[in-house]
Motif scaffolding. Sequence first.
Motif, PDB file in Angstrom:
ATOM      1  N   ARG A   1       0.842  -1.206   0.000  1.00  0.00           N
ATOM      2  CA  ARG A   1       0.000   0.000   0.000  1.00  0.00           C
ATOM      3  C   ARG A   1       0.874   1.251   0.000  1.00  0.00           C
ATOM      4  N   THR A   2       1.991   1.166   0.699  1.00  0.00           N
ATOM      5  CA  THR A   2       2.909   2.305   0.774  1.00  0.00           C
ATOM      6  C   THR A   2       3.478   2.632  -0.604  1.00  0.00           C
ATOM      7  N   GLU A   3       3.825   1.616  -1.369  1.00  0.00           N
ATOM      8  CA  GLU A   3       4.358   1.840  -2.717  1.00  0.00           C
ATOM      9  C   GLU A   3       3.293   2.453  -3.623  1.00  0.00           C
ATOM     10  N   ILE A   4       2.062   1.995  -3.477  1.00  0.00           N
ATOM     11  CA  ILE A   4       0.966   2.535  -4.290  1.00  0.00           C
ATOM     12  C   ILE A   4       0.708   3.993  -3.930  1.00  0.00           C
ATOM     13  N   VAL A   5       0.687   4.290  -2.639  1.00  0.00           N
ATOM     14  CA  VAL A   5       0.494   5.677  -2.187  1.00  0.00           C
ATOM     15  C   VAL A   5       1.620   6.551  -2.727  1.00  0.00           C
ATOM     16  N   GLY A   6       2.855   6.049  -2.670  1.00  0.00           N
ATOM     17  CA  GLY A   6       3.995   6.787  -3.209  1.00  0.00           C
ATOM     18  C   GLY A   6       3.822   7.089  -4.692  1.00  0.00           C
ATOM     19  N   SER A   7       3.338   6.112  -5.441  1.00  0.00           N
ATOM     20  CA  SER A   7       3.107   6.311  -6.881  1.00  0.00           C
ATOM     21  C   SER A   7       2.051   7.379  -7.143  1.00  0.00           C
ATOM     22  N   ILE A   8       0.988   7.348  -6.348  1.00  0.00           N
ATOM     23  CA  ILE A   8      -0.085   8.335  -6.520  1.00  0.00           C
ATOM     24  C   ILE A   8       0.415   9.737  -6.176  1.00  0.00           C
ATOM     25  N   LEU A   9       1.134   9.854  -5.060  1.00  0.00           N
ATOM     26  CA  LEU A   9       1.659  11.164  -4.666  1.00  0.00           C
ATOM     27  C   LEU A   9       2.635  11.694  -5.708  1.00  0.00           C
ATOM     28  N   ASP A  10       3.434  10.807  -6.260  1.00  0.00           N
ATOM     29  CA  ASP A  10       4.381  11.195  -7.308  1.00  0.00           C
ATOM     30  C   ASP A  10       3.640  11.659  -8.555  1.00  0.00           C
ATOM     31  N   ALA A  11       2.622  10.924  -8.941  1.00  0.00           N
ATOM     32  CA  ALA A  11       1.850  11.268 -10.141  1.00  0.00           C
ATOM     33  C   ALA A  11       1.119  12.603  -9.981  1.00  0.00           C
ATOM     34  N   ALA A  12       0.622  12.863  -8.783  1.00  0.00           N
ATOM     35  CA  ALA A  12      -0.168  14.078  -8.546  1.00  0.00           C
ATOM     36  C   ALA A  12       0.696  15.290  -8.221  1.00  0.00           C
ATOM     37  N   ASN A  13       1.989  15.107  -8.165  1.00  0.00           N
ATOM     38  CA  ASN A  13       2.895  16.213  -7.871  1.00  0.00           C
ATOM     39  C   ASN A  13       2.791  17.258  -8.984  1.00  0.00           C
ATOM     40  N   GLY A  14       2.355  18.456  -8.640  1.00  0.00           N
ATOM     41  CA  GLY A  14       2.184  19.501  -9.646  1.00  0.00           C
ATOM     42  C   GLY A  14       0.775  19.589 -10.184  1.00  0.00           C
ATOM     43  N   GLY A  15      -0.042  18.570  -9.923  1.00  0.00           N
ATOM     44  CA  GLY A  15      -1.433  18.574 -10.361  1.00  0.00           C
ATOM     45  C   GLY A  15      -1.653  17.811 -11.649  1.00  0.00           C
ATOM     46  N   THR A  16      -2.616  16.925 -11.635  1.00  0.00           N
ATOM     47  CA  THR A  16      -2.951  16.143 -12.821  1.00  0.00           C
ATOM     48  C   THR A  16      -4.356  15.558 -12.686  1.00  0.00           C
ATOM     49  N   THR A  17      -4.817  14.933 -13.742  1.00  0.00           N
ATOM     50  CA  THR A  17      -6.161  14.367 -13.755  1.00  0.00           C
ATOM     51  C   THR A  17      -6.184  12.973 -13.133  1.00  0.00           C
ATOM     52  N   LYS A  18      -7.386  12.547 -12.814  1.00  0.00           N
ATOM     53  CA  LYS A  18      -7.586  11.222 -12.233  1.00  0.00           C
ATOM     54  C   LYS A  18      -7.107  10.130 -13.202  1.00  0.00           C
ATOM     55  N   THR A  19      -7.374  10.307 -14.486  1.00  0.00           N
ATOM     56  CA  THR A  19      -6.978   9.309 -15.487  1.00  0.00           C
ATOM     57  C   THR A  19      -5.468   9.158 -15.555  1.00  0.00           C
ATOM     58  N   LYS A  20      -4.755  10.269 -15.536  1.00  0.00           N
ATOM     59  CA  LYS A  20      -3.298  10.200 -15.604  1.00  0.00           C
ATOM     60  C   LYS A  20      -2.712   9.543 -14.368  1.00  0.00           C
ATOM     61  N   ILE A  21      -3.284   9.817 -13.208  1.00  0.00           N
ATOM     62  CA  ILE A  21      -2.831   9.164 -11.983  1.00  0.00           C
ATOM     63  C   ILE A  21      -3.077   7.660 -12.081  1.00  0.00           C
ATOM     64  N   MET A  22      -4.253   7.299 -12.569  1.00  0.00           N
ATOM     65  CA  MET A  22      -4.631   5.891 -12.701  1.00  0.00           C
ATOM     66  C   MET A  22      -3.635   5.134 -13.571  1.00  0.00           C
TER      67      MET A  22
ATOM     68  N   ALA B   1       0.027   5.046 -11.881  1.00  0.00           N
ATOM     69  CA  ALA B   1       0.133   4.158 -10.721  1.00  0.00           C
ATOM     70  C   ALA B   1      -0.339   2.728 -11.013  1.00  0.00           C
ATOM     71  N   PHE B   2      -0.779   2.476 -12.243  1.00  0.00           N
ATOM     72  CA  PHE B   2      -1.267   1.146 -12.643  1.00  0.00           C
ATOM     73  C   PHE B   2      -2.378   0.653 -11.712  1.00  0.00           C
ATOM     74  N   LEU B   3      -3.437   1.460 -11.597  1.00  0.00           N
ATOM     75  CA  LEU B   3      -4.559   1.122 -10.734  1.00  0.00           C
ATOM     76  C   LEU B   3      -5.851   1.074 -11.530  1.00  0.00           C
ATOM     77  N   SER B   4      -6.795   0.281 -11.047  1.00  0.00           N
ATOM     78  CA  SER B   4      -8.131   0.293 -11.640  1.00  0.00           C
ATOM     79  C   SER B   4      -8.849   1.556 -11.159  1.00  0.00           C
ATOM     80  N   TYR B   5      -9.937   1.874 -11.791  1.00  0.00           N
ATOM     81  CA  TYR B   5     -10.707   3.060 -11.425  1.00  0.00           C
ATOM     82  C   TYR B   5     -11.191   2.969  -9.976  1.00  0.00           C
ATOM     83  N   ASN B   6     -11.693   1.788  -9.575  1.00  0.00           N
ATOM     84  CA  ASN B   6     -12.185   1.610  -8.202  1.00  0.00           C
ATOM     85  C   ASN B   6     -11.060   1.721  -7.185  1.00  0.00           C
ATOM     86  N   GLN B   7      -9.912   1.114  -7.487  1.00  0.00           N
ATOM     87  CA  GLN B   7      -8.766   1.210  -6.579  1.00  0.00           C
ATOM     88  C   GLN B   7      -8.344   2.666  -6.419  1.00  0.00           C
TER      89      GLN B   7
END
Length: 87
Positions: free
Chosen positions: A6-27, A30-36
């Motif tokens: 979970r920590t690695e996934i959270v790290g990926s999301i925080l990295d992706a959202a650094n500077g601001g981005t859309t939900k799709t780009k974060i998804m 971070a290689f996540l499903s929409y529900n995840q």
Amino acid sequence: MGNRSRTEIVGSILDAANGGTTKTKIMYFAFLSYNQLNEYLSLLIENDLVEYLEGTKTFKTTEKGLNLLKIHNEMAELLKTTSIKND
């Protein structure tokens, strides 16, 4: 890719959202499903690690989130260095 913590996934999301981005780009980043992604974003927003910007409809890592990401990256680097020495 293997199982991630979970920590690695959270790290990926925080990295992706650094500077601001859309939900799709974060998804995709971070290689996540929409529900995840929705579950993780709810948790991160609840803990003030990510904020949703209404005007641009984007997600952005907060200062608190950037601090957590920095610590996460430092720990990952330390663990990588330690495992190389032990091999």
